[in-house]
Motif scaffolding. Structure first.
Motif, PDB file in Angstrom:
ATOM      1  N   MET A  22      43.215 -13.059  39.693  1.00 53.95           N
ATOM      2  CA  MET A  22      42.191 -13.184  40.732  1.00 53.95           C
ATOM      3  C   MET A  22      42.547 -12.236  41.877  1.00 53.95           C
ATOM      4  O   MET A  22      43.715 -12.137  42.268  1.00 53.95           O
ATOM      5  CB  MET A  22      42.152 -14.634  41.232  1.00 53.95           C
ATOM      6  CG  MET A  22      41.172 -14.885  42.358  1.00 53.95           C
ATOM      7  SD  MET A  22      41.273 -16.595  42.986  1.00 53.95           S
ATOM      8  CE  MET A  22      40.782 -17.525  41.557  1.00 53.95           C
ATOM      9  N   SER A  23      41.563 -11.544  42.405  1.00 52.68           N
ATOM     10  CA  SER A  23      41.842 -10.622  43.514  1.00 52.68           C
ATOM     11  C   SER A  23      42.333 -11.413  44.723  1.00 52.68           C
ATOM     12  O   SER A  23      41.973 -12.581  44.926  1.00 52.68           O
ATOM     13  CB  SER A  23      40.590  -9.831  43.884  1.00 52.68           C
ATOM     14  OG  SER A  23      39.672 -10.661  44.562  1.00 52.68           O
ATOM     15  N   GLY A  62      39.569 -16.141  50.164  1.00 51.31           N
ATOM     16  CA  GLY A  62      38.323 -16.839  50.472  1.00 51.31           C
ATOM     17  C   GLY A  62      38.306 -18.263  49.949  1.00 51.31           C
ATOM     18  O   GLY A  62      37.824 -19.182  50.615  1.00 51.31           O
ATOM     19  N   GLU A  63      38.857 -18.447  48.749  1.00 51.40           N
ATOM     20  CA  GLU A  63      38.888 -19.786  48.132  1.00 51.40           C
ATOM     21  C   GLU A  63      39.767 -20.762  48.912  1.00 51.40           C
ATOM     22  O   GLU A  63      39.472 -21.951  48.971  1.00 51.40           O
ATOM     23  CB  GLU A  63      39.395 -19.688  46.691  1.00 51.40           C
ATOM     24  CG  GLU A  63      38.475 -18.945  45.752  1.00 51.40           C
ATOM     25  CD  GLU A  63      37.404 -19.830  45.156  1.00 51.40           C
ATOM     26  OE1 GLU A  63      37.538 -21.072  45.179  1.00 51.40           O
ATOM     27  OE2 GLU A  63      36.406 -19.260  44.669  1.00 51.40           O
ATOM     28  N   VAL A  64      40.865 -20.259  49.499  1.00 54.20           N
ATOM     29  CA  VAL A  64      41.798 -21.150  50.198  1.00 54.20           C
ATOM     30  C   VAL A  64      41.609 -21.133  51.706  1.00 54.20           C
ATOM     31  O   VAL A  64      42.322 -21.838  52.430  1.00 54.20           O
ATOM     32  CB  VAL A  64      43.272 -20.847  49.840  1.00 54.20           C
ATOM     33  CG1 VAL A  64      43.521 -21.040  48.347  1.00 54.20           C
ATOM     34  CG2 VAL A  64      43.689 -19.466  50.294  1.00 54.20           C
ATOM     35  N   GLY A  65      40.672 -20.326  52.202  1.00 55.14           N
ATOM     36  CA  GLY A  65      40.366 -20.321  53.628  1.00 55.14           C
ATOM     37  C   GLY A  65      41.335 -19.540  54.487  1.00 55.14           C
ATOM     38  O   GLY A  65      41.588 -19.918  55.637  1.00 55.14           O
ATOM     39  N   LEU A  66      41.873 -18.445  53.961  1.00 55.70           N
ATOM     40  CA  LEU A  66      42.776 -17.589  54.731  1.00 55.70           C
ATOM     41  C   LEU A  66      42.230 -16.167  54.774  1.00 55.70           C
ATOM     42  O   LEU A  66      41.391 -15.803  53.960  1.00 55.70           O
ATOM     43  CB  LEU A  66      44.168 -17.533  54.073  1.00 55.70           C
ATOM     44  CG  LEU A  66      45.015 -18.797  54.055  1.00 55.70           C
ATOM     45  CD1 LEU A  66      46.282 -18.552  53.239  1.00 55.70           C
ATOM     46  CD2 LEU A  66      45.374 -19.237  55.465  1.00 55.70           C
ATOM     47  N   SER A  67      42.749 -15.375  55.686  1.00 54.54           N
ATOM     48  CA  SER A  67      42.455 -13.943  55.655  1.00 54.54           C
ATOM     49  C   SER A  67      43.232 -13.352  54.485  1.00 54.54           C
ATOM     50  O   SER A  67      44.251 -13.915  54.059  1.00 54.54           O
ATOM     51  CB  SER A  67      42.883 -13.281  56.960  1.00 54.54           C
ATOM     52  OG  SER A  67      44.295 -13.246  57.032  1.00 54.54           O
ATOM     53  N   PRO A  68      42.792 -12.217  53.940  1.00 61.42           N
ATOM     54  CA  PRO A  68      43.533 -11.602  52.832  1.00 61.42           C
ATOM     55  C   PRO A  68      44.993 -11.315  53.171  1.00 61.42           C
ATOM     56  O   PRO A  68      45.878 -11.549  52.345  1.00 61.42           O
ATOM     57  CB  PRO A  68      42.749 -10.313  52.556  1.00 61.42           C
ATOM     58  CG  PRO A  68      41.347 -10.655  52.956  1.00 61.42           C
ATOM     59  CD  PRO A  68      41.509 -11.528  54.180  1.00 61.42           C
ATOM     60  N   SER A  69      45.276 -10.841  54.389  1.00 62.75           N
ATOM     61  CA  SER A  69      46.671 -10.538  54.729  1.00 62.75           C
ATOM     62  C   SER A  69      47.515 -11.814  54.808  1.00 62.75           C
ATOM     63  O   SER A  69      48.661 -11.840  54.348  1.00 62.75           O
ATOM     64  CB  SER A  69      46.753  -9.749  56.043  1.00 62.75           C
ATOM     65  OG  SER A  69      46.188 -10.488  57.097  1.00 62.75           O
ATOM     66  N   ILE A  76      51.584 -15.707  49.290  1.00 63.77           N
ATOM     67  CA  ILE A  76      51.954 -15.442  47.893  1.00 63.77           C
ATOM     68  C   ILE A  76      53.345 -14.829  47.827  1.00 63.77           C
ATOM     69  O   ILE A  76      54.183 -15.246  47.018  1.00 63.77           O
ATOM     70  CB  ILE A  76      50.914 -14.527  47.213  1.00 63.77           C
ATOM     71  CG1 ILE A  76      49.590 -15.258  47.055  1.00 63.77           C
ATOM     72  CG2 ILE A  76      51.418 -14.048  45.852  1.00 63.77           C
ATOM     73  CD1 ILE A  76      48.441 -14.363  46.637  1.00 63.77           C
ATOM     74  N   ARG A  77      53.610 -13.845  48.674  1.00 65.87           N
ATOM     75  CA  ARG A  77      54.927 -13.193  48.687  1.00 65.87           C
ATOM     76  C   ARG A  77      56.030 -14.199  49.024  1.00 65.87           C
ATOM     77  O   ARG A  77      57.117 -14.158  48.452  1.00 65.87           O
ATOM     78  CB  ARG A  77      54.958 -12.023  49.684  1.00 65.87           C
ATOM     79  CG  ARG A  77      54.024 -10.897  49.341  1.00 65.87           C
ATOM     80  CD  ARG A  77      54.446 -10.184  48.070  1.00 65.87           C
ATOM     81  NE  ARG A  77      53.542  -9.094  47.775  1.00 65.87           N
ATOM     82  CZ  ARG A  77      52.733  -9.045  46.723  1.00 65.87           C
ATOM     83  NH1 ARG A  77      52.723 -10.030  45.846  1.00 65.87           N
ATOM     84  NH2 ARG A  77      51.940  -8.023  46.527  1.00 65.87           N
ATOM     85  N   GLN A  78      55.760 -15.128  49.937  1.00 65.85           N
ATOM     86  CA  GLN A  78      56.748 -16.152  50.283  1.00 65.85           C
ATOM     87  C   GLN A  78      56.978 -17.101  49.103  1.00 65.85           C
ATOM     88  O   GLN A  78      58.120 -17.468  48.815  1.00 65.85           O
ATOM     89  CB  GLN A  78      56.311 -16.946  51.527  1.00 65.85           C
ATOM     90  CG  GLN A  78      57.283 -18.035  51.930  1.00 65.85           C
ATOM     91  CD  GLN A  78      58.703 -17.541  52.182  1.00 65.85           C
ATOM     92  OE1 GLN A  78      58.914 -16.461  52.721  1.00 65.85           O
ATOM     93  NE2 GLN A  78      59.688 -18.310  51.759  1.00 65.85           N
TER      94      GLN A  78
END
Length: 155
Positions: A21-22, A28-35, A41-43
């Protein structure tokens, strides 16, 4: 997965369904900005919660492997027997997963083999020689009923 908040759990849930998934869609699905989503995800990766990503391969392909589920019962369930068994299992890449279980078997293993003849070799040369084994019960998987979840998602 203690110490994770609702957003982390949602990210993990969505990545389990579609790891390709992009980031924009996931955010958008989890309600965060992309950054912010990418930082989460990195954490999760850095902390070892997400250990990697994999591809689900169609087992109908001519060179696909077969999954075999093996229940192992040990002679004894002492710490020494468990440790020796687990150390030996780690040496064999054919054994893809190994779970210490409750119930009638001590361990559940998932193996991948090319065919029944290859499993016979693994059974004879590996499983039956593992330390402390008193019983081996094997079942060939017909298909992964959950693999269909991944079809048609993300590309």
């Amino acid at each position: 997965m203690t110490g994770l908040d609702t957003v982390d759990r949602n990210i993990i849930r969505l990545l389990r369904l579609d790891a390709r998934m992009s980031n924009a869609r996931l955010a958008g699905e989890v309600g965060l900005s992309p950054s912010a989503c990418l930082r989460r995800i990195r954490q999760l990766e850095h902390s070892g919660v997400i250990r990697g990503y994999t591809a689900i391969i169609d087992h109908a392909l001519p060179d696909a492997t077969m999954a075999v589920i093996v229940n192992i019962t040990l002679e004894r369930q002492t710490e020494d027997y468990l440790a020796r068994f687990e150390t030996a299992v780690r040496k064999h890449p054919e054994i893809r997963e190994c779970y210490l279980m409750t119930g009638s078997a001590d361990y559940l293993l998932r193996l991948e083999v090319e065919n029944a003849a290859a499993f016979e070799r693994v059974h004879t040369e590996i499983l039956s020689t593992l330390p402390g084994v008193s019983r081996i019960h094997s079942s060939f998987a017909i298909r992964n009923a959950l693999a269909a979840r991944a079809r048609g998602r993300g590309t």
